[in-house]
Design a protein around this motif. Structure first.
Motif, PDB file in Angstrom:
ATOM      1  N   ARG A 103      29.304  47.997  11.264  1.00 24.04           N
ATOM      2  CA  ARG A 103      28.143  48.768  11.720  1.00 24.04           C
ATOM      3  C   ARG A 103      28.499  49.484  13.014  1.00 24.04           C
ATOM      4  O   ARG A 103      29.439  49.137  13.711  1.00 24.04           O
ATOM      5  N   GLN A 104      27.689  50.491  13.352  1.00 26.30           N
ATOM      6  CA  GLN A 104      27.972  51.317  14.518  1.00 26.30           C
ATOM      7  C   GLN A 104      27.543  50.628  15.813  1.00 26.30           C
ATOM      8  O   GLN A 104      26.579  49.851  15.836  1.00 26.30           O
ATOM      9  N   LEU A 105      28.244  50.968  16.885  1.00 27.36           N
ATOM     10  CA  LEU A 105      27.904  50.482  18.219  1.00 27.36           C
ATOM     11  C   LEU A 105      26.435  50.757  18.530  1.00 27.36           C
ATOM     12  O   LEU A 105      25.731  49.903  19.075  1.00 27.36           O
ATOM     13  N   SER A 106      25.948  51.935  18.158  1.00 30.36           N
ATOM     14  CA  SER A 106      24.554  52.287  18.462  1.00 30.36           C
ATOM     15  C   SER A 106      23.557  51.332  17.801  1.00 30.36           C
ATOM     16  O   SER A 106      22.447  51.149  18.309  1.00 30.36           O
ATOM     17  N   ASP A 107      23.941  50.709  16.689  1.00 31.32           N
ATOM     18  CA  ASP A 107      23.046  49.777  16.002  1.00 31.32           C
ATOM     19  C   ASP A 107      22.733  48.542  16.853  1.00 31.32           C
ATOM     20  O   ASP A 107      21.698  47.913  16.665  1.00 31.32           O
ATOM     21  N   THR A 108      23.612  48.198  17.778  1.00 31.01           N
ATOM     22  CA  THR A 108      23.393  47.006  18.611  1.00 31.01           C
ATOM     23  C   THR A 108      22.300  47.234  19.650  1.00 31.01           C
ATOM     24  O   THR A 108      21.657  46.285  20.087  1.00 31.01           O
ATOM     25  N   LYS A 109      22.137  48.492  20.085  1.00 31.55           N
ATOM     26  CA  LYS A 109      21.217  48.824  21.184  1.00 31.55           C
ATOM     27  C   LYS A 109      21.486  47.925  22.397  1.00 31.55           C
ATOM     28  O   LYS A 109      20.576  47.554  23.145  1.00 31.55           O
ATOM     29  N   ARG A 111      23.022  48.289  25.362  1.00 30.80           N
ATOM     30  CA  ARG A 111      22.716  48.735  26.725  1.00 30.80           C
ATOM     31  C   ARG A 111      21.204  48.747  26.967  1.00 30.80           C
ATOM     32  O   ARG A 111      20.727  48.312  28.007  1.00 30.80           O
ATOM     33  N   THR A 112      20.450  49.219  25.986  1.00 28.38           N
ATOM     34  CA  THR A 112      18.992  49.259  26.115  1.00 28.38           C
ATOM     35  C   THR A 112      18.408  47.852  26.207  1.00 28.38           C
ATOM     36  O   THR A 112      17.505  47.590  27.009  1.00 28.38           O
ATOM     37  N   ARG A 113      18.936  46.933  25.402  1.00 30.82           N
ATOM     38  CA  ARG A 113      18.387  45.572  25.340  1.00 30.82           C
ATOM     39  C   ARG A 113      18.838  44.674  26.489  1.00 30.82           C
ATOM     40  O   ARG A 113      18.145  43.722  26.833  1.00 30.82           O
ATOM     41  N   THR A 114      20.021  44.971  27.076  1.00 29.53           N
ATOM     42  CA  THR A 114      20.590  44.041  28.067  1.00 29.53           C
ATOM     43  C   THR A 114      20.937  44.679  29.404  1.00 29.53           C
ATOM     44  O   THR A 114      21.247  43.962  30.354  1.00 29.53           O
ATOM     45  N   SER A 115      20.985  46.005  29.483  1.00 25.87           N
ATOM     46  CA  SER A 115      21.465  46.754  30.654  1.00 25.87           C
ATOM     47  C   SER A 115      22.949  46.545  30.925  1.00 25.87           C
ATOM     48  O   SER A 115      23.450  46.913  31.977  1.00 25.87           O
ATOM     49  N   ALA A 116      23.665  45.953  29.970  1.00 20.74           N
ATOM     50  CA  ALA A 116      25.127  45.808  30.075  1.00 20.74           C
ATOM     51  C   ALA A 116      25.769  46.896  29.214  1.00 20.74           C
ATOM     52  O   ALA A 116      25.174  47.364  28.242  1.00 20.74           O
ATOM     53  N   SER A 117      26.989  47.302  29.571  1.00 25.49           N
ATOM     54  CA  SER A 117      27.664  48.393  28.867  1.00 25.49           C
ATOM     55  C   SER A 117      28.947  47.923  28.204  1.00 25.49           C
ATOM     56  O   SER A 117      29.743  47.209  28.813  1.00 25.49           O
ATOM     57  N   ARG A 149      25.471  38.681  34.677  1.00 24.91           N
ATOM     58  CA  ARG A 149      25.668  37.503  33.835  1.00 24.91           C
ATOM     59  C   ARG A 149      24.656  37.486  32.693  1.00 24.91           C
ATOM     60  O   ARG A 149      24.991  37.232  31.544  1.00 24.91           O
ATOM     61  N   LYS A 150      23.402  37.777  33.011  1.00 22.30           N
ATOM     62  CA  LYS A 150      22.343  37.796  32.003  1.00 22.30           C
ATOM     63  C   LYS A 150      22.633  38.858  30.934  1.00 22.30           C
ATOM     64  O   LYS A 150      22.465  38.623  29.737  1.00 22.30           O
ATOM     65  N   GLY A 151      23.087  40.035  31.371  1.00 21.43           N
ATOM     66  CA  GLY A 151      23.406  41.107  30.436  1.00 21.43           C
ATOM     67  C   GLY A 151      24.573  40.757  29.529  1.00 21.43           C
ATOM     68  O   GLY A 151      24.539  41.012  28.325  1.00 21.43           O
ATOM     69  N   LEU A 152      25.621  40.156  30.108  1.00 23.26           N
ATOM     70  CA  LEU A 152      26.789  39.760  29.308  1.00 23.26           C
ATOM     71  C   LEU A 152      26.395  38.711  28.278  1.00 23.26           C
ATOM     72  O   LEU A 152      26.818  38.769  27.117  1.00 23.26           O
ATOM     73  N   VAL A 155      24.571  40.508  25.436  1.00 22.79           N
ATOM     74  CA  VAL A 155      25.464  41.211  24.511  1.00 22.79           C
ATOM     75  C   VAL A 155      26.182  40.208  23.622  1.00 22.79           C
ATOM     76  O   VAL A 155      26.328  40.421  22.410  1.00 22.79           O
ATOM     77  N   SER A 156      26.622  39.098  24.207  1.00 26.02           N
ATOM     78  CA  SER A 156      27.298  38.066  23.430  1.00 26.02           C
ATOM     79  C   SER A 156      26.388  37.545  22.319  1.00 26.02           C
ATOM     80  O   SER A 156      26.810  37.380  21.173  1.00 26.02           O
TER      81      SER A 156
END
Length: 166
Positions: A103-109, A111-117, A149-152, A155-156
């Protein structure tokens, strides 16, 4: 220290770019008119004498540039981590069971969901720097993420998700 790169025209051949390292070693890239590239290491005692000449295909030259660019970027990010309290980098593997395989990176959302890049993806020894939103993940990809830490952790959790309903 400022890096010095010298450009020399090679009539009938192409162009040579040489870099003198801080330790005094000289290396270069010869770009031939036909598109071929050679990585050249010069003899430390005689800067006009070639110690090694390594021909590179387009794919090899691109991979080497990606590796050097990614390692430089990760080093700069590590330096930023020391300057910016709470900014972290982490590598997260995508398992075969992740719903984001193929699936595409954009499908994860992410950055929007976690503020991590997601700043890079490591795949089969190749480094994909700044993957586009259309980039498709594969099982075994290792994702390089920058954030708090919260953002990472977020994403995990997103990438580990195996529930197709999210």
């Amino acid at each position: 220290m400022r890096v010095r790169v010298e450009q020399t025209a090679l009539p009938g051949i192409g162009v040579r770019h040489d870099l003198v390292t801080e330790s005094g070693r000289r290396l270069g890239v010869v770009s031939h008119r036909n598109g071929r590239r050679d990585l050249v290491l010069y003899d430390p005692d005689d800067p006009d004498s070639c110690q090694a000449d390594i021909p590179l295909t387009d794919d090899e030259a691109e991979a080497l540039a990606d590796i050097l660019g990614a390692s430089l970027m990760l080093g700069q990010l590590s330096g930023l981590r020391e300057q910016a309290a709470g900014l972290l980098t982490e590598q997260i593997a995508i398992s075969a069971g992740s719903r984001y395989v193929n699936r595409q990176l954009s499908d994860t959302k992410a950055r929007t969901r976690t503020s991590a890049s997601i700043v890079a993806v490591l795949r089969d020894g190749e480094v994909i720097v700044s993957p586009l939103p259309t980039f498709r993940f594969a099982a075994g990809d290792v994702v390089v993420v920058v954030g708090t830490r919260k953002g990472l952790d977020g994403v995990s959790a997103i990438l580990a998700d195996s529930d197709p309903d999210g």
